[in-house]
Every structure is written in C-alpha cells, then in structure tokens.
Scaffold this active site. Structure first.
Site, PDB file in Angstrom:
ATOM      1  N   ASP A   1       3.834  -6.133  10.640  1.00  0.00           N
ATOM      2  CA  ASP A   1       4.915  -5.796  11.576  1.00  0.00           C
ATOM      3  C   ASP A   1       4.818  -6.636  12.843  1.00  0.00           C
ATOM      4  OD1 ASP A   1       6.103  -3.941   9.934  1.00  0.00           O
ATOM      5  OD2 ASP A   1       5.109  -2.209  10.844  1.00  0.00           O
TER       6      ASP A   1
ATOM      7  N   THR B   1      -0.933   7.641  -1.038  1.00  0.00           N
ATOM      8  CA  THR B   1      -2.232   7.523  -1.709  1.00  0.00           C
ATOM      9  C   THR B   1      -3.099   6.414  -1.122  1.00  0.00           C
ATOM     10  OG1 THR B   1      -1.441   5.923  -3.362  1.00  0.00           O
ATOM     11  CG2 THR B   1      -1.134   8.271  -3.849  1.00  0.00           C
TER      12      THR B   1
ATOM     13  N   ASP C   1      -0.357  -2.704  12.864  1.00  0.00           N
ATOM     14  CA  ASP C   1       0.101  -3.241  11.583  1.00  0.00           C
ATOM     15  C   ASP C   1       0.324  -4.743  11.752  1.00  0.00           C
ATOM     16  OD1 ASP C   1       2.029  -4.158   9.500  1.00  0.00           O
ATOM     17  OD2 ASP C   1       1.940  -2.059   8.880  1.00  0.00           O
TER      18      ASP C   1
ATOM     19  N   ARG D   1       0.839  -1.198   0.000  1.00  0.00           N
ATOM     20  CA  ARG D   1       0.000   0.000   0.000  1.00  0.00           C
ATOM     21  C   ARG D   1       0.871   1.244   0.000  1.00  0.00           C
ATOM     22  NH1 ARG D   1      -4.164   1.618   4.816  1.00  0.00           N
ATOM     23  NH2 ARG D   1      -2.188   2.008   5.872  1.00  0.00           N
TER      24      ARG D   1
END
Length: 216
Positions: free
Chosen positions: A210, A115, A207, A111
């Site tokens: 992660d 944006t 996340d 990603r």
C-alpha cells in the site's frame, strides 16, 4: 540468546549506517509514497551488494589507457530476481541497477486476511530458471507463509541456489523460513521484535504494498 547466535550465518543483517538512516525514514508514517518507493529501491541496492558478495570471480586482461592489467570479473554466473507480487516489485529496480543482466521472474501471492495463509495466483519464470542463482525479494517477512510458498515453488522448478532478501523481518518469520528450507540464505535490513494479532510486524513499517503504490 541474540538473533545472531540463534540464526547463525544463514541470516545476514545489512546494518550499514546509511541503511539504518534510510530505514528510519521508511518507517515514518509521514513518508510519502514517492519517497517510500525511492527508499525501497535504495535499500534493495544495498542488500544486493551483500547477497552477491559470494559470487565467484575470474581473472581477465584489460587494456587501460596506460597499459594492460589483470582485473576481476564475475565468473559467468547466471542470476535471476523473483519478486513476490505485489510489494516485491518495489525492490526489483534497485537489484537491477546492481545486476542489470539478471532475468526477472514474477510470483503472485496474496494473504488471506482471515487465515493469513498464502495463495498463489500468478507465476512466470525465465525458461532457464533452474540453472540460475535466484534472489527472491519481498519488503516484509512476517509469518513467512508467502516466502515459504515462493521458495517451495522455485525448488519444484529445479532451483538449487536460493536467497531471500527482505527489508524488515519478524523473528517468527525467519524461524519459519529457515525450518522450511534448510539451505536458503536470508538477508534483511532489520529484525523487529515480533508481530501483532493481525500478523503485522511490530514496529514494522505498515503495509509495504500500500505504501509503495499509494493504495489502502
């Protein structure tokens, strides 16, 4: 209107008490990467049960130590698991524990941090992917961008039967996925309240990639 009323039968929330218990530990910021990986695997196994509930069965004759019996077995269904890299890898082991004969494809998406749009960087599928029932896995469904891109890719490969399994979903992401693919079924352990300005699910679990792999 509740999410159940809004999304109907195309979205299944796997809310078994043990799923909710494990999800609470998964959300905790103090949970170690080791335990986080174990919980993702376990939750994927729970979701796999629900996602394969509609597999067709056939009668088979089995000789037990006592006598012969008519039993049920899955009717020659070809399955494939496609994780969206990298976080989706954390769900593969749990799915394979349930369906060890399934083949595994890999689809790399990242990603753009500005944006928030998904970009494909890697794809490797079984040669007969078009003839298989495919379960796409990714722990998080936020904007839905990566999931939609993955579903579009697999549709172009000829896949007709597609399901998406995530652990935590934002309602915005579910709406986007259902609108983009009118036939896909979505399985999730929780529908959270939404996303923040950085497009992270709230309350979410951070996340997932992660936390699975111990990176930042």
């Amino acid at each position: 209107m509740s999410f159940t009323e809004e999304f109907g039968t195309r979205v299944t929330v796997v809310d078994h008490p043990m799923v909710q218990h494990k999800l609470a530990i998964l959300r905790d910021e103090g949970t170690s990467s080791k335990q986080f990986r174990e919980l993702v695997r376990e939750l994927a196994l729970f979701e796999g049960y629900e996602a394969t509930r509609d597999l067709p069965l056939e009668d088979v004759r089995v000789k037990t130590p006592i006598t012969e019996a008519t039993c049920k077995m899955v009717q020659g269904k070809k399955l494939a698991i496609v994780p969206i890299l990298r976080a989706g890898l954390g769900m593969v082991e749990g799915m394979l524990e349930l369906m060890p004969a399934a083949k595994v494809g890999h689809l790399g998406m990242y990603r753009d941090e500005t944006t928030h749009e998904p970009h494909e960087y890697y794809a490797k599928m079984p040669e007969d992917i078009a003839s298989r029932e495919v379960l796409v896995v990714d722990p998080m469904l936020a904007t839905g961008g990566s999931a939609i891109a993955a579903l579009h890719y697999l549709r172009k490969c000829g896949v007709k039967n597609l399901k998406l399994a995530v652990i935590v979903a934002a309602p915005e992401g579910i709406r986007a996925v259902l609108a983009a693919d009118p036939e896909v079924q979505v399985f999730t352990c929780a529908i959270d309240r939404g996303m923040n300005e950085a497009c992270y699910i709230v309350p979410g679990l951070g996340d997932a990639g992660d936390r699975i792999f111990g990176t930042k």
